[in-house]
Design a protein around this motif. Sequence first.
Motif, PDB file in Angstrom:
ATOM      1  N   GLY A  70       7.709   9.394  -4.282  1.00 34.58           N
ATOM      2  CA  GLY A  70       7.895  10.781  -3.895  1.00 34.58           C
ATOM      3  C   GLY A  70       6.846  11.667  -4.553  1.00 34.58           C
ATOM      4  O   GLY A  70       6.416  11.411  -5.685  1.00 34.58           O
ATOM      5  N   GLU A  71       6.416  12.699  -3.841  1.00 37.01           N
ATOM      6  CA  GLU A  71       5.409  13.622  -4.370  1.00 37.01           C
ATOM      7  C   GLU A  71       5.789  15.048  -3.985  1.00 37.01           C
ATOM      8  O   GLU A  71       6.153  15.305  -2.834  1.00 37.01           O
ATOM      9  N   LEU A  72       5.679  15.955  -4.939  1.00 39.84           N
ATOM     10  CA  LEU A  72       5.952  17.370  -4.676  1.00 39.84           C
ATOM     11  C   LEU A  72       4.629  18.129  -4.654  1.00 39.84           C
ATOM     12  O   LEU A  72       3.794  17.959  -5.552  1.00 39.84           O
ATOM     13  N   GLN A  73       4.475  18.951  -3.639  1.00 40.35           N
ATOM     14  CA  GLN A  73       3.278  19.767  -3.511  1.00 40.35           C
ATOM     15  C   GLN A  73       3.666  21.242  -3.614  1.00 40.35           C
ATOM     16  O   GLN A  73       4.804  21.615  -3.328  1.00 40.35           O
ATOM     17  N   PRO A  74       2.736  22.104  -3.994  1.00 38.80           N
ATOM     18  CA  PRO A  74       3.044  23.537  -4.004  1.00 38.80           C
ATOM     19  C   PRO A  74       3.235  24.058  -2.586  1.00 38.80           C
ATOM     20  O   PRO A  74       2.760  23.467  -1.608  1.00 38.80           O
ATOM     21  N   LEU A  75       3.920  25.170  -2.462  1.00 39.62           N
ATOM     22  CA  LEU A  75       4.158  25.794  -1.166  1.00 39.62           C
ATOM     23  C   LEU A  75       2.851  26.026  -0.422  1.00 39.62           C
ATOM     24  O   LEU A  75       2.778  25.811   0.801  1.00 39.62           O
ATOM     25  N   ALA A  76       1.819  26.446  -1.123  1.00 39.47           N
ATOM     26  CA  ALA A  76       0.537  26.736  -0.472  1.00 39.47           C
ATOM     27  C   ALA A  76      -0.009  25.515   0.267  1.00 39.47           C
ATOM     28  O   ALA A  76      -0.632  25.649   1.324  1.00 39.47           O
ATOM     29  N   THR A  77       0.222  24.324  -0.287  1.00 38.81           N
ATOM     30  CA  THR A  77      -0.261  23.110   0.373  1.00 38.81           C
ATOM     31  C   THR A  77       0.474  22.874   1.681  1.00 38.81           C
ATOM     32  O   THR A  77      -0.135  22.529   2.706  1.00 38.81           O
ATOM     33  N   HIS A  78       1.805  23.055   1.675  1.00 32.31           N
ATOM     34  CA  HIS A  78       2.573  22.880   2.906  1.00 32.31           C
ATOM     35  C   HIS A  78       2.107  23.867   3.984  1.00 32.31           C
ATOM     36  O   HIS A  78       1.934  23.491   5.152  1.00 32.31           O
TER      37      HIS A  78
ATOM     38  N   ILE B 249       0.843  -1.192   0.000  1.00 36.18           N
ATOM     39  CA  ILE B 249       0.000   0.000   0.000  1.00 36.18           C
ATOM     40  C   ILE B 249       0.881   1.246   0.000  1.00 36.18           C
ATOM     41  O   ILE B 249       1.811   1.370   0.798  1.00 36.18           O
ATOM     42  N   ARG B 250       0.561   2.157  -0.877  1.00 36.80           N
ATOM     43  CA  ARG B 250       1.347   3.374  -1.025  1.00 36.80           C
ATOM     44  C   ARG B 250       1.426   4.134   0.295  1.00 36.80           C
ATOM     45  O   ARG B 250       0.420   4.394   0.951  1.00 36.80           O
ATOM     46  N   HIS B 251       2.635   4.478   0.715  1.00 32.94           N
ATOM     47  CA  HIS B 251       2.945   5.216   1.936  1.00 32.94           C
ATOM     48  C   HIS B 251       2.578   4.457   3.215  1.00 32.94           C
ATOM     49  O   HIS B 251       2.427   5.070   4.275  1.00 32.94           O
ATOM     50  N   SER B 252       2.443   3.141   3.111  1.00 35.42           N
ATOM     51  CA  SER B 252       2.413   2.332   4.321  1.00 35.42           C
ATOM     52  C   SER B 252       3.822   2.305   4.910  1.00 35.42           C
ATOM     53  O   SER B 252       4.809   2.638   4.230  1.00 35.42           O
ATOM     54  N   LEU B 253       3.949   1.897   6.179  1.00 33.00           N
ATOM     55  CA  LEU B 253       5.269   1.885   6.810  1.00 33.00           C
ATOM     56  C   LEU B 253       6.240   0.997   6.036  1.00 33.00           C
ATOM     57  O   LEU B 253       7.387   1.371   5.786  1.00 33.00           O
ATOM     58  N   GLY B 254       5.776  -0.192   5.649  1.00 35.03           N
ATOM     59  CA  GLY B 254       6.660  -1.119   4.945  1.00 35.03           C
ATOM     60  C   GLY B 254       7.070  -0.623   3.577  1.00 35.03           C
ATOM     61  O   GLY B 254       8.249  -0.705   3.200  1.00 35.03           O
ATOM     62  N   ARG B 255       6.118  -0.104   2.815  1.00 34.56           N
ATOM     63  CA  ARG B 255       6.450   0.375   1.466  1.00 34.56           C
ATOM     64  C   ARG B 255       7.336   1.619   1.535  1.00 34.56           C
ATOM     65  O   ARG B 255       8.248   1.777   0.712  1.00 34.56           O
TER      66      ARG B 255
ATOM     67  N   ALA C  94       9.617  15.954   3.824  1.00 34.69           N
ATOM     68  CA  ALA C  94       8.188  16.015   3.510  1.00 34.69           C
ATOM     69  C   ALA C  94       7.886  15.547   2.087  1.00 34.69           C
ATOM     70  O   ALA C  94       6.763  15.115   1.800  1.00 34.69           O
ATOM     71  N   GLU C  95       8.866  15.606   1.196  1.00 36.29           N
ATOM     72  CA  GLU C  95       8.664  15.153  -0.180  1.00 36.29           C
ATOM     73  C   GLU C  95       8.342  13.657  -0.245  1.00 36.29           C
ATOM     74  O   GLU C  95       7.766  13.169  -1.214  1.00 36.29           O
ATOM     75  N   HIS C  96       8.739  12.917   0.794  1.00 37.51           N
ATOM     76  CA  HIS C  96       8.493  11.478   0.825  1.00 37.51           C
ATOM     77  C   HIS C  96       7.140  11.122   1.439  1.00 37.51           C
ATOM     78  O   HIS C  96       6.745   9.956   1.409  1.00 37.51           O
ATOM     79  N   VAL C  97       6.430  12.094   2.007  1.00 35.13           N
ATOM     80  CA  VAL C  97       5.237  11.804   2.807  1.00 35.13           C
ATOM     81  C   VAL C  97       4.034  11.474   1.932  1.00 35.13           C
ATOM     82  O   VAL C  97       3.268  10.551   2.228  1.00 35.13           O
ATOM     83  N   GLY C  98       3.834  12.217   0.860  1.00 36.51           N
ATOM     84  CA  GLY C  98       2.663  12.025   0.011  1.00 36.51           C
ATOM     85  C   GLY C  98       1.529  12.939   0.417  1.00 36.51           C
ATOM     86  O   GLY C  98       1.310  13.203   1.612  1.00 36.51           O
ATOM     87  N   LEU C  99       0.773  13.424  -0.569  1.00 38.78           N
ATOM     88  CA  LEU C  99      -0.297  14.391  -0.308  1.00 38.78           C
ATOM     89  C   LEU C  99      -1.329  13.848   0.669  1.00 38.78           C
ATOM     90  O   LEU C  99      -1.762  14.545   1.594  1.00 38.78           O
TER      91      LEU C  99
ATOM     92  N   ALA D  31       3.230  24.591 -12.618  1.00 43.21           N
ATOM     93  CA  ALA D  31       2.995  23.160 -12.725  1.00 43.21           C
ATOM     94  C   ALA D  31       1.534  22.843 -12.447  1.00 43.21           C
ATOM     95  O   ALA D  31       0.873  23.499 -11.654  1.00 43.21           O
ATOM     96  N   GLY D  32       1.052  21.814 -13.084  1.00 38.84           N
ATOM     97  CA  GLY D  32      -0.309  21.365 -12.849  1.00 38.84           C
ATOM     98  C   GLY D  32      -0.388  20.505 -11.604  1.00 38.84           C
ATOM     99  O   GLY D  32       0.580  20.348 -10.871  1.00 38.84           O
ATOM    100  N   PRO D  33      -1.549  19.915 -11.351  1.00 39.39           N
ATOM    101  CA  PRO D  33      -1.695  19.042 -10.184  1.00 39.39           C
ATOM    102  C   PRO D  33      -0.704  17.893 -10.230  1.00 39.39           C
ATOM    103  O   PRO D  33      -0.435  17.326 -11.286  1.00 39.39           O
ATOM    104  N   ASP D  34      -0.150  17.576  -9.070  1.00 41.15           N
ATOM    105  CA  ASP D  34       0.841  16.510  -9.008  1.00 41.15           C
ATOM    106  C   ASP D  34       0.145  15.166  -8.897  1.00 41.15           C
ATOM    107  O   ASP D  34      -0.483  14.861  -7.888  1.00 41.15           O
ATOM    108  N   ARG D  35       0.216  14.397  -9.946  1.00 41.32           N
ATOM    109  CA  ARG D  35      -0.294  13.030  -9.923  1.00 41.32           C
ATOM    110  C   ARG D  35       0.898  12.123 -10.154  1.00 41.32           C
ATOM    111  O   ARG D  35       1.500  12.159 -11.233  1.00 41.32           O
ATOM    112  N   PRO D  36       1.277  11.335  -9.175  1.00 41.50           N
ATOM    113  CA  PRO D  36       2.465  10.482  -9.328  1.00 41.50           C
ATOM    114  C   PRO D  36       2.410   9.703 -10.629  1.00 41.50           C
ATOM    115  O   PRO D  36       1.454   8.978 -10.911  1.00 41.50           O
ATOM    116  N   ASP D  37       3.424   9.868 -11.448  1.00 44.52           N
ATOM    117  CA  ASP D  37       3.486   9.240 -12.762  1.00 44.52           C
ATOM    118  C   ASP D  37       4.335   7.979 -12.663  1.00 44.52           C
ATOM    119  O   ASP D  37       5.549   8.063 -12.479  1.00 44.52           O
TER     120      ASP D  37
END
Length: 458
Positions: free
Chosen positions: A325-333, A131-137, A270-275, A306-312
């Motif tokens: 890894g996922e990058l979010q805009p500053l406003a999201t942080h 599962i994406r962003h589970s502890l193990g993954r 935080a880039e590793h956390v996911g939206l 940049a448009g919405p970040d959808r992991p490719d």
Amino acid sequence: MVSSSRGAAELVDELGRLLLGAPIPLSVRCWDGSESVVQGAPTLVVRHPRALRRLVYAPGELGLARAYVSGDLDIEGDVYAALSFPDRLPARPELRLDRAALARLAGPLLRLGVLGPPPAPPPEEARLRGIRHSLGRDRSAISHHYDIGNDFYRLLLGPSLVYSCAYFPEPTATLEQAQEAKLDLVCRKLDLQPGMRLLDVGCGWGSLALHAAARYGVSVTGVTISAAQAELATRRVAEAGLSESVEVRQQDYREVVDGPFDAIASIGMAEHVGLAQLPAYAAQLHALLRPGGRLLNHAIARGPAAGPDRPDPGSFLTRYVFPDGELQPLATHVRVLEEAGLEVCDVEALRRHYALTCRAWVNNLERGWDDAVRLSSPGRARVWRLYLAGSALAFEGRRVGVNQVLAIKPGLPGDDRVPLTRPDWSARAVRGAHQPGNGSAAGRRGGSAAAAGDPFVP
């Protein structure tokens, strides 16, 4: 001026036109000796028909990445000029192949040995399960990037072993000076004082923990889920004689329960956390921080265009560099920190500093290329060359940025230490990074005047 000889190079030019809608503004040299020369341009070296086969099966970034990482494709000359060629095209199209047009090239493709079964991806390509962003993954994703050899990272990063944006007091500063200035900048923004407890989330190889304990006399808990980082960071702490002040744990931030801390630093984590997990991340840090304590969140952000970040799943970064890894805009942080109950009191953009940092890392890699290959693999060294040079261009082109967001957990009424004016942290950071005596026993115990002083005082 463009000249060419018939053969595979002509086919590469034709494929380039199909993919890009315009001629490739690079010289091309192929395995059969044919070439297409663009005067003054870097050379794209196609060493094997397999490089074109990878593009046929994955006509875009992933196919190009697989060809380069595997060594089927190479770059001679200025790597930055080679990677920036899409910026010189009339438009910046998505790479794609017209299947009907491709069918018309079937004869030359077959004659040159391009057609065949899809080649296996290079072994450096990540394939995560769970599962994406589970502890193990998340542990698997972090291990893919960070557990490739501490000696490799020492070569890449230099003696500081800091793997995040440096802070250049001037463009001519060395990487080591800039990284030391960055560590001191973080400590001053957090207003570290002797006896405080600092949580370093994603502590890497322990550089910030060592700096904070030695220069500011604080007690530091550093957490990382990279086994290689935890092992070396623990060893560095012992060698510095700081084992009583610094504890390094191989632990996920979600598993930390021994708060409260007076200050928390999250640098390049935080880039590793996911939206989807960012609200829980902010809530956890809020819970671990004492009232009146400070959090510094330092993270890469997508640029405003940049448009919405959808992991490719087909991107080079996802497959080879930062899986999940996922990058979010500053406003999201900023939003998630505020929604967690933290007060954002300062934001500083360091985009240009990260461009300089990435170029310095590329220089280290190029100077030590043979050792980098020996310490990792040819493919892994290629991944880092492509990733860091491309990142430098992305920061320079404003496609991504990096920001330090300083937030405070509101305390009791009357306990408001937010300054009335914005402090000149930059000037203090430069002086602090180079002041004499910082390596002394007094400096290590936080006894220097600069270490004990109020960073809000100019």
